[in-house]
Enzyme design. Structure first.
Site, PDB file in Angstrom:
ATOM      1  N   HIS A 165      31.188  44.673  31.963  1.00 23.62           N
ATOM      2  CA  HIS A 165      31.413  43.081  32.914  1.00 23.62           C
ATOM      3  C   HIS A 165      29.423  42.641  32.253  1.00 23.62           C
ATOM      4  O   HIS A 165      28.829  41.821  32.994  1.00 23.62           O
ATOM      5  CB  HIS A 165      31.025  42.890  33.890  1.00 23.62           C
ATOM      6  CG  HIS A 165      32.390  43.164  34.546  1.00 23.62           C
ATOM      7  ND1 HIS A 165      32.414  42.442  35.816  1.00 23.62           N
ATOM      8  CD2 HIS A 165      33.792  42.610  33.768  1.00 23.62           C
ATOM      9  CE1 HIS A 165      34.144  42.559  36.166  1.00 23.62           C
ATOM     10  NE2 HIS A 165      34.518  42.524  34.914  1.00 23.62           N
ATOM     11  N   HIS A 171      46.767  42.285  31.374  1.00 24.92           N
ATOM     12  CA  HIS A 171      45.299  41.728  31.989  1.00 24.92           C
ATOM     13  C   HIS A 171      44.855  41.583  30.837  1.00 24.92           C
ATOM     14  O   HIS A 171      44.565  42.476  29.600  1.00 24.92           O
ATOM     15  CB  HIS A 171      44.912  42.358  33.108  1.00 24.92           C
ATOM     16  CG  HIS A 171      43.871  41.847  33.311  1.00 24.92           C
ATOM     17  ND1 HIS A 171      43.000  41.033  33.761  1.00 24.92           N
ATOM     18  CD2 HIS A 171      42.329  43.278  33.731  1.00 24.92           C
ATOM     19  CE1 HIS A 171      42.656  40.829  34.008  1.00 24.92           C
ATOM     20  NE2 HIS A 171      41.341  42.179  33.808  1.00 24.92           N
ATOM     21  N   GLU A 216      41.494  40.971  29.768  1.00 29.56           N
ATOM     22  CA  GLU A 216      40.280  41.343  29.539  1.00 29.56           C
ATOM     23  C   GLU A 216      40.076  42.319  29.274  1.00 29.56           C
ATOM     24  O   GLU A 216      40.986  42.774  29.189  1.00 29.56           O
ATOM     25  CB  GLU A 216      40.205  41.835  31.079  1.00 29.56           C
ATOM     26  CG  GLU A 216      38.168  41.682  31.591  1.00 29.56           C
ATOM     27  CD  GLU A 216      37.220  41.834  32.656  1.00 29.56           C
ATOM     28  OE1 GLU A 216      38.356  42.156  33.805  1.00 29.56           O
ATOM     29  OE2 GLU A 216      36.643  41.322  32.864  1.00 29.56           O
ATOM     30  N   ASP A 258      39.042  45.330  28.035  1.00 26.67           N
ATOM     31  CA  ASP A 258      38.702  46.499  27.963  1.00 26.67           C
ATOM     32  C   ASP A 258      39.751  46.997  27.942  1.00 26.67           C
ATOM     33  O   ASP A 258      40.365  47.746  27.537  1.00 26.67           O
ATOM     34  CB  ASP A 258      37.588  46.893  29.444  1.00 26.67           C
ATOM     35  CG  ASP A 258      38.581  46.247  30.858  1.00 26.67           C
ATOM     36  OD1 ASP A 258      38.947  44.723  30.589  1.00 26.67           O
ATOM     37  OD2 ASP A 258      38.574  46.322  31.874  1.00 26.67           O
ATOM     38  N   HIS A 318      42.375  41.564  39.352  1.00 21.21           N
ATOM     39  CA  HIS A 318      41.340  40.590  39.874  1.00 21.21           C
ATOM     40  C   HIS A 318      41.665  39.105  38.847  1.00 21.21           C
ATOM     41  O   HIS A 318      40.405  38.544  39.201  1.00 21.21           O
ATOM     42  CB  HIS A 318      40.278  40.958  39.987  1.00 21.21           C
ATOM     43  CG  HIS A 318      39.805  41.552  39.040  1.00 21.21           C
ATOM     44  ND1 HIS A 318      38.411  41.416  38.081  1.00 21.21           N
ATOM     45  CD2 HIS A 318      40.030  42.546  37.017  1.00 21.21           C
ATOM     46  CE1 HIS A 318      37.835  41.717  36.398  1.00 21.21           C
ATOM     47  NE2 HIS A 318      38.841  42.266  36.845  1.00 21.21           N
ATOM     48  N   ASP A 340      44.110  46.851  37.021  1.00 30.06           N
ATOM     49  CA  ASP A 340      42.368  47.281  37.939  1.00 30.06           C
ATOM     50  C   ASP A 340      43.042  47.820  38.715  1.00 30.06           C
ATOM     51  O   ASP A 340      42.331  48.751  39.709  1.00 30.06           O
ATOM     52  CB  ASP A 340      41.805  45.740  37.671  1.00 30.06           C
ATOM     53  CG  ASP A 340      41.644  45.506  36.106  1.00 30.06           C
ATOM     54  OD1 ASP A 340      40.972  46.518  35.745  1.00 30.06           O
ATOM     55  OD2 ASP A 340      40.967  44.306  35.581  1.00 30.06           O
ATOM     56  N   TYR A 393      33.948  49.544  44.083  1.00 31.39           N
ATOM     57  CA  TYR A 393      34.563  48.950  42.992  1.00 31.39           C
ATOM     58  C   TYR A 393      35.683  47.462  43.482  1.00 31.39           C
ATOM     59  O   TYR A 393      35.898  46.431  43.751  1.00 31.39           O
ATOM     60  CB  TYR A 393      35.997  50.029  42.296  1.00 31.39           C
ATOM     61  CG  TYR A 393      36.950  49.215  41.029  1.00 31.39           C
ATOM     62  CD1 TYR A 393      36.481  49.067  39.142  1.00 31.39           C
ATOM     63  CD2 TYR A 393      37.880  48.350  40.700  1.00 31.39           C
ATOM     64  CE1 TYR A 393      37.044  48.882  39.136  1.00 31.39           C
ATOM     65  CE2 TYR A 393      39.094  47.959  40.238  1.00 31.39           C
ATOM     66  CZ  TYR A 393      37.835  47.936  39.273  1.00 31.39           C
ATOM     67  OH  TYR A 393      39.170  47.331  38.072  1.00 31.39           O
ATOM     68  N   HIS A 438      41.840  52.045  35.198  1.00 35.28           N
ATOM     69  CA  HIS A 438      40.884  53.134  35.290  1.00 35.28           C
ATOM     70  C   HIS A 438      40.965  54.501  35.863  1.00 35.28           C
ATOM     71  O   HIS A 438      40.857  53.775  36.943  1.00 35.28           O
ATOM     72  CB  HIS A 438      39.745  52.323  35.551  1.00 35.28           C
ATOM     73  CG  HIS A 438      39.689  50.460  34.727  1.00 35.28           C
ATOM     74  ND1 HIS A 438      39.360  50.666  33.359  1.00 35.28           N
ATOM     75  CD2 HIS A 438      39.325  49.296  35.099  1.00 35.28           C
ATOM     76  CE1 HIS A 438      38.673  49.629  32.887  1.00 35.28           C
ATOM     77  NE2 HIS A 438      39.101  48.322  33.361  1.00 35.28           N
TER      78      HIS A 438
HETATM   79 FE1  FEO Z   1      39.477  43.122  34.574  1.00 39.75          FE
HETATM   80 FE2  FEO Z   1      39.827  46.705  33.615  1.00 39.75          FE
HETATM   81  O1  FEO Z   1      39.458  44.636  33.325  1.00 39.75           O
END
Ligand code: FEO
Length: 410
Positions: free
Chosen positions: A34, A90, A92, A94, A156, A175, A203, A236
């Site tokens: 991030h 998702h 995002e 990553d 999230h 996530d 996390y 992750h």
């Molecule tokens: Fe919300 Fe692992 O990205």
């Protein structure tokens, strides 16, 4: 920009269960996530899963710097055109960062995402891929098994979703239930449990705390579906194959304003006066109750995400800063801004600091925490210059207030 040079230790794709394969990327060198907001001392992994049933589905991809090597690796697993469905759980980057590279090779293939996902994917990539919008309960047949979509807004991001694979009883959770944890053993039973739970809690504390009510309701919704659960595959960190319910139970506990028997003292200091106060206060609490864990952090010398995890575990946090330019020191100010956004509940606080001239810091700390919803034990403790006997006596009285508020009696 990160390089994509191959490093010495590449995690090869492996079979997770039956026709489900991990095809992700372990990022051993990542130390910030991030932007610079989240420290990743143990790296991370971007988990992508290839489900090769009669129909073939791909769940999530990896971060953009690894896009080319990811697509090349995927091509070694399966001719790309045999991938029927892409599940983009998702947006995002990553997890979606390799989509542009992949979609160049698979134009027209359906990309399954939520309605919010559509907005976000278009916002990120400005492409008119063949988006298929799904909502909770929608199903996608893979032949003998099917994927069930479960929207997970704010776990999230607003676009997040999970998927459940029937037959193999796997929840692909994106996530949720993840950790930033690079390991050559991507299963929960094969890694150091202390490391695993340190990363899982960090996390949760730093990313999911604001959404705790939604964590509870989403877990309750999933449990109400009465789906057998043999494995949780997050995007992750480790796959939860050994007693996967353990991390679900942890999340339920963490989401309920979790705290341990811990008091954390966080301070910043210019010439050690506020540090002296912090140490006296910490010692006073320790002397009053040997059972309580007391931890002390100079915030300008500490990793803010690690300290935030300690805040998360604490029943009471004490914040100290001297006064500078009619305010507080900048490391403390930045930390408090992050803390405000996380919206901790049911935690007590008290504030302190030394000053030489104007002395605004303690009131400022008090007001920031109060407006963030913290319960302040008292008005705080200010002392002038470097504490000697009398200010130290004030610290002792300050400790008495804290012990009274925490029902500590020595
Ligand atoms: Fe919300 Fe692992 O990205």
């Amino acid at each position: 920009m990160k390089t994509i040079l191959n490093k010495g230790f590449q995690m090869l794709p492996f079979q997770v269960r039956n026709n489900v394969h991990w095809v992700g990327k372990v990022d051993w060198e990542l130390r910030k996530f991030h932007g610079d907001e989240y420290s990743t001392h143990r790296g991370t992994s971007y988990n992508s899963y290839l489900i090769k049933e009669k129909k073939v589905a791909l769940f999530d991809t990896v971060w953009q710097p690894f896009a080319k090597e990811y697509v090349a690796m995927l091509e070694r697993q399966i001719p790309l055109e045999k991938i029927d469905y892409i599940i983009a759980s998702h947006s995002e980057v990553d997890h979606s960062g390799a989509l542009p590279e992949l979609m160049e090779r698979l134009p027209g293939k359906p990309v399954y995402c939520t309605a919010n996902g559509l907005k976000s994917f278009k916002g990120h990539y400005h492409k008119n891929w063949n988006f298929q919008i799904v909502k909770t309960g929608d199903k996608l047949s893979l032949g003998d098994k099917e994927l069930i979509f479960i929207e997970a807004p704010m776990l999230h991001w607003p676009d997040s979703m999970m998927c459940y694979l029937t037959g193999d009883n796997i929840l692909f959770s994106n996530d949720a239930f993840g950790q930033h944890y690079a390991t050559e053993f991507l299963y929960n039973d094969l890694v150091d449990q202390s490391e695993l739970y340190t990363e899982a809690l960090k996390y949760y504390a730093n990313i999911l705390t604001p959404f705790s009510p939604l964590v509870i309701s989403k877990i309750e919704q999933i449990l109400s579906l009465n789906l057998p659960l043999d494995m949780i595959c997050p995007s992750h960190g480790v796959i939860w194959r050994d007693k996967p319910a353990q991390i679900v139970e942890k999340y339920l506990a963490w989401a309920k304003n979790y705290q341990e028997n811990q008091v954390t003292v966080i301070y910043d200091t210019m010439w050690n006066a506020t540090r002296t106060m912090a140490e006296n206060i910490a010692e006073g609490i320790h002397n009053a109750d040997k059972e309580v864990t007391v931890k002390l952090f100079n915030i300008s010398h500490s990793d803010k995400n690690d300290v935030m995890a300690e805040v998360y575990k604490s029943k009471c946090v004490l914040f100290g800063s001297p006064t500078i330019n009619r305010g507080i020191l900048s490391a403390m100010a930045g930390f408090l801004e992050e803390l405000r956004g996380l919206g901790f509940k049911e935690k007590k606080a008290a504030v302190f600091g030394s000053y030489g001239w104007s002395g605004e810091s303690v009131k400022m700390l008090h007001d920031i925490l109060s407006s963030a919803g913290w319960e302040l034990i008292n008005d705080g403790l200010s002392v002038t210059w470097k504490p000697d006997d009398e200010p130290v006596l004030k610290c002792i009285n300050f400790v008495k207030d804290i012990c009274d508020a925490l029902l500590i009696h020595n």
